[in-house]
Enzyme design. Structure first.
Site, PDB file in Angstrom:
ATOM      1  N   GLU A 143     -29.251  50.309  26.871  1.00 60.35           N
ATOM      2  CA  GLU A 143     -29.220  50.929  25.732  1.00 60.35           C
ATOM      3  C   GLU A 143     -28.019  51.239  25.210  1.00 60.35           C
ATOM      4  O   GLU A 143     -27.134  51.667  25.595  1.00 60.35           O
ATOM      5  CB  GLU A 143     -29.997  52.438  26.151  1.00 60.35           C
ATOM      6  N   CYS A 164     -26.974  58.876  19.649  1.00 60.75           N
ATOM      7  CA  CYS A 164     -27.254  57.344  19.553  1.00 60.75           C
ATOM      8  C   CYS A 164     -28.066  57.030  18.201  1.00 60.75           C
ATOM      9  O   CYS A 164     -28.117  56.136  17.607  1.00 60.75           O
ATOM     10  CB  CYS A 164     -27.820  56.693  20.865  1.00 60.75           C
ATOM     11  N   GLY A 222     -24.625  53.161  26.230  1.00 60.30           N
ATOM     12  CA  GLY A 222     -23.232  53.426  25.890  1.00 60.30           C
ATOM     13  C   GLY A 222     -23.159  52.334  24.705  1.00 60.30           C
ATOM     14  O   GLY A 222     -24.211  52.037  23.924  1.00 60.30           O
TER      15      GLY A 222
HETATM   16  P1  NAD Z   1     -18.994  53.508  25.837  1.00 59.75           P
HETATM   17  O1  NAD Z   1     -19.838  52.250  25.895  1.00 59.75           O
HETATM   18  O2  NAD Z   1     -17.768  53.685  25.597  1.00 59.75           O
HETATM   19  O3  NAD Z   1     -18.926  53.939  27.414  1.00 59.75           O
HETATM   20  C1  NAD Z   1     -20.237  54.435  28.298  1.00 59.75           C
HETATM   21  C2  NAD Z   1     -19.742  54.268  29.581  1.00 59.75           C
HETATM   22  O4  NAD Z   1     -19.440  52.939  30.050  1.00 59.75           O
HETATM   23  C3  NAD Z   1     -18.756  55.025  30.127  1.00 59.75           C
HETATM   24  O5  NAD Z   1     -19.245  55.763  31.478  1.00 59.75           O
HETATM   25  C4  NAD Z   1     -17.845  54.308  30.290  1.00 59.75           C
HETATM   26  O6  NAD Z   1     -16.808  54.708  31.306  1.00 59.75           O
HETATM   27  C5  NAD Z   1     -18.367  52.892  30.816  1.00 59.75           C
HETATM   28  N1  NAD Z   1     -17.581  51.898  30.507  1.00 59.75           N
HETATM   29  C6  NAD Z   1     -16.669  51.459  29.687  1.00 59.75           C
HETATM   30  N2  NAD Z   1     -16.164  50.333  29.823  1.00 59.75           N
HETATM   31  C7  NAD Z   1     -16.663  49.676  30.578  1.00 59.75           C
HETATM   32  C8  NAD Z   1     -16.652  48.392  31.278  1.00 59.75           C
HETATM   33  N3  NAD Z   1     -15.799  47.417  31.031  1.00 59.75           N
HETATM   34  N4  NAD Z   1     -17.449  47.992  32.235  1.00 59.75           N
HETATM   35  C9  NAD Z   1     -18.402  49.087  32.770  1.00 59.75           C
HETATM   36  N5  NAD Z   1     -18.144  50.253  32.245  1.00 59.75           N
HETATM   37  C10 NAD Z   1     -17.470  50.847  31.154  1.00 59.75           C
HETATM   38  O7  NAD Z   1     -19.770  54.515  25.028  1.00 59.75           O
HETATM   39  P2  NAD Z   1     -19.515  56.071  24.767  1.00 59.75           P
HETATM   40  O8  NAD Z   1     -18.511  56.071  23.811  1.00 59.75           O
HETATM   41  O9  NAD Z   1     -19.521  56.905  26.047  1.00 59.75           O
HETATM   42  O10 NAD Z   1     -21.202  56.382  24.099  1.00 59.75           O
HETATM   43  C11 NAD Z   1     -21.173  56.303  22.754  1.00 59.75           C
HETATM   44  C12 NAD Z   1     -22.214  55.078  22.587  1.00 59.75           C
HETATM   45  O11 NAD Z   1     -23.381  55.162  23.434  1.00 59.75           O
HETATM   46  C13 NAD Z   1     -22.531  54.895  21.330  1.00 59.75           C
HETATM   47  O12 NAD Z   1     -22.604  53.382  20.907  1.00 59.75           O
HETATM   48  C14 NAD Z   1     -24.101  55.411  21.145  1.00 59.75           C
HETATM   49  O13 NAD Z   1     -24.912  54.745  20.171  1.00 59.75           O
HETATM   50  C15 NAD Z   1     -24.564  54.902  22.694  1.00 59.75           C
HETATM   51  N6  NAD Z   1     -25.929  55.556  23.072  1.00 59.75           N
HETATM   52  C16 NAD Z   1     -26.823  54.673  23.105  1.00 59.75           C
HETATM   53  C17 NAD Z   1     -27.975  55.570  23.469  1.00 59.75           C
HETATM   54  C18 NAD Z   1     -29.381  54.781  23.474  1.00 59.75           C
HETATM   55  O14 NAD Z   1     -30.311  55.313  24.149  1.00 59.75           O
HETATM   56  N7  NAD Z   1     -29.436  53.844  22.692  1.00 59.75           N
HETATM   57  C19 NAD Z   1     -28.054  56.841  23.946  1.00 59.75           C
HETATM   58  C20 NAD Z   1     -26.852  57.605  24.116  1.00 59.75           C
HETATM   59  C21 NAD Z   1     -25.520  56.819  23.535  1.00 59.75           C
END
Ligand code: NAD
Length: 508
Positions: free
Chosen positions: A260, A294, A237
């Protein structure tokens, strides 16, 4: 339009957690799942897990751990063979669910289901691979083994943009290695997450090995990441949430995590590049999936000698791209995932102006037709010089927003490339084998490409980045190192004890 028919057959999904083999409704509140192409369309209602429900899921996973790790690895693998067949059976339906829920084009959603299927097939194949090594000892009569053992309960917290493949990159290796899991899908894509878990159950994974909690990141996600009886947190995320999870793991004193996170990936176009290929690679890198991968390129770093020709063709191609409903056969990409995603893109488009960019294609919110109610935006492209303090060329935007940055020579291009807090993906477009080798060695990234877009993964490769993009624990084939620990195991075949390094074994 085809999407009307495609969508008409779906009822509003009544979401459930899966805890200790029981499908459970809401104990407290609920949240809604909506179609980003037409937000008025309600897709489902989901229970919002409380800390108590998260705890129950972790307890169930802990209880299932010992019997599961004792189950033959081959038998565990066989269940993945069952799962592969179920994914093949439901492929078209799963793709449609994903397209409706996260706005990804139907063809791309299908490709992601296939990627998830590949992970399952890969995991099935690795079940019969060695789980360690036998190495020589200094002492003739000793045999030394290195054996990987499962760590225990794995929390899987995933984003909405790859809501099927990314969970499988984590669930697959975790379960095959003998761990049990608690999975929290993104609140933006709960249906595809739940459908996946239903297939695990149908495939025969025993009660408690796979648990599902739906919920909000700051509530259910946070409770799961902090839970004292979780051994590993696998997270994909944003950087902000990932760094919070890393802090929690460090504070726990025992938990490990594989994170990641975000990126500001780039395509580097050299002076000798095939410009048609360079433009195609850049369009795919920056605008495919509406820039919401990502690895999406937020930057094209272009040699000044070819800059004008490249930029003119790029703008012409980008202007012709159609951003529309995921079921529209003529669409190149779909909407942004939600209002916050759209607002972020519009914010950075405006910021580019404030940072004295030269706007080359003034994209933005699409209004004036049936897309106006959805979160649609068209490509925004601008020329920006590499200068200290310019935020738009360093921060992740996650949408169709592309900086084109001129460079003088290869050293300058590498300096620009590495001048972001991220390091996930990089493509170099050149016909010169010495040149790509230089970029391969000098740029900071996790995935590198030559004469290709900087997007596209295969499951038997590790998938991860450096700096703020990852903590060195890649997903997909790389995850096995995060969800196992290596034990050294020594067996003496003599009747007396001999110690290594010449140490005396005499007891006087
Ligand atoms: P996000 O960080 O908002 O959410 C990711 C997950 O974390 C969700 O399930 C969310 O509910 C959870 N989450 C949110 N706050 C939390 C907390 N305080 N504690 C624990 N869990 C929590 O990300 P998103 O908007 O869902 O995804 C987009 C992001 O993901 C972008 O930054 C993208 O680059 C990244 N991404 C990275 C990869 C990689 O392999 N590097 C792959 C896909 C997406």
């Amino acid at each position: 339009m085809s999407h009307v028919a495609a969508n008409a057959k779906y009822a509003v999904w009544n979401g459930r957690h899966l805890i200790a083999g029981e499908w459970r409704g809401a104990a407290a509140g609920t949240f809604e799942d909506r179609n980003p192409a037409r937000p008025a369309e309600l897709l489902g209602v989901y229970p919002r897990a409380t800390a108590a429900e998260v705890d129950a899921a972790v307890v169930a996973a802990r209880k299932a751990f010992a019997p599961w790790r004792r189950t033959s690895r081959i038998r565990r693998g066989d269940l993945f063979d069952n799962l592969a067949r179920l994914i093949q059976r439901d492929l078209d339906e799963l793709a449609a669910v994903m397209a409706r829920e996260n706005g990804k084009l139907l063809n791309e959603a299908r490709a992601e289901i296939v990627e998830g299927l590949h992970m399952v097939q890969y995991v099935f194949g690795t079940a019969r691979q060695p789980i360690g090594e036998v190495v020589a000892s200094e002492i003739e009569a000793k045999d030394l083994y290195v054996r990987r053992k499962p760590r225990g309960v794995v929390a899987v917290i995933t984003p909405w943009n790859f809501p099927f493949a990314v969970p499988l990159w984590m669930l697959g290796p975790s379960l095959l290695e003998g761990n049990t899991v608690v999975f929290k899908p993104s609140e933006e894509t709960p249906e595809i997450g739940e459908r996946l878990v239903r297939l695990f159950v149908e495939a025969g994974f025993p009660t408690g090995t796979v648990n599902l909690v739906h919920g909000i990141g700051e509530e259910a996600g946070d409770a799961l990441a902090r839970h004292e009886d979780v051994d590993v947190v696998c997270f994909t995320g944003s950087y902000d949430v990932g760094s919070h999870i890393r802090r929690l793991a460090a504070e726990s004193g025992r938990k490990t995590c594989a994170c990641e996170m975000g990126s500001k990936s780039a395509v580097i176009v050299c002076e000798d590049a095939n410009l048609d290929l360079a433009v195609q690679a850049t369009v795919l890198s920056a605008f495919k999936t509406t820039g919401q991968r990502c690895v999406s390129a937020g930057r094209a770093i272009v040699h000044e000698k070819v800059f004008d020709r490249f930029a003119a063709t790029l703008v012409e191609r980008a202007r012709g791209l159609r951003f529309a409903d995921p079921f529209d056969a003529n669409a190149f990409a779909g909407p942004l995932v939600n209002q916050a995603g759209l607002d972020k893109v519009l914010y950075y488009n405006a910021l580019a102006g404030e940072e004295r960019a030269t706007v080359l294609l003034d994209g933005g919110r699409i209004a004036g037709d049936d897309r106006a109610s959805g979160y649609f935006a068209s490509p925004f492209i601008y020329r920006q010089e590499h200068r200290p303090g310019v935020r738009t060329i360093r921060e992740e935007v996650f949408g169709p927003h592309l900086a084109v940055i001129p460079f003088r020579d290869d050293e300058h291009a590498v300096e620009i490339h590495n001048d972001t807090p991220y390091g996930l993906s990089m493509a170099v477009i050149t016909e010169d084998y010495r040149r790509w080798r230089y970029y391969r060695d000098e740029c900071e990234y996790g995935m590198g490409y030559v004469n290709l877009p900087c997007i596209g993964a295969e499951v038997h490769l590790p998938f991860g980045g450096v700096k703020r993009s990852g903590n060195g624990q890649p997903s997909a084939a790389g995850l096995v190192e995060s969800v196992t620990h290596r034990t050294a195991f020594t067996v003496n075949h003599a009747r007396e004890i001999a110690m290594a390094q010449g140490m005396s074994a005499q007891v006087k």
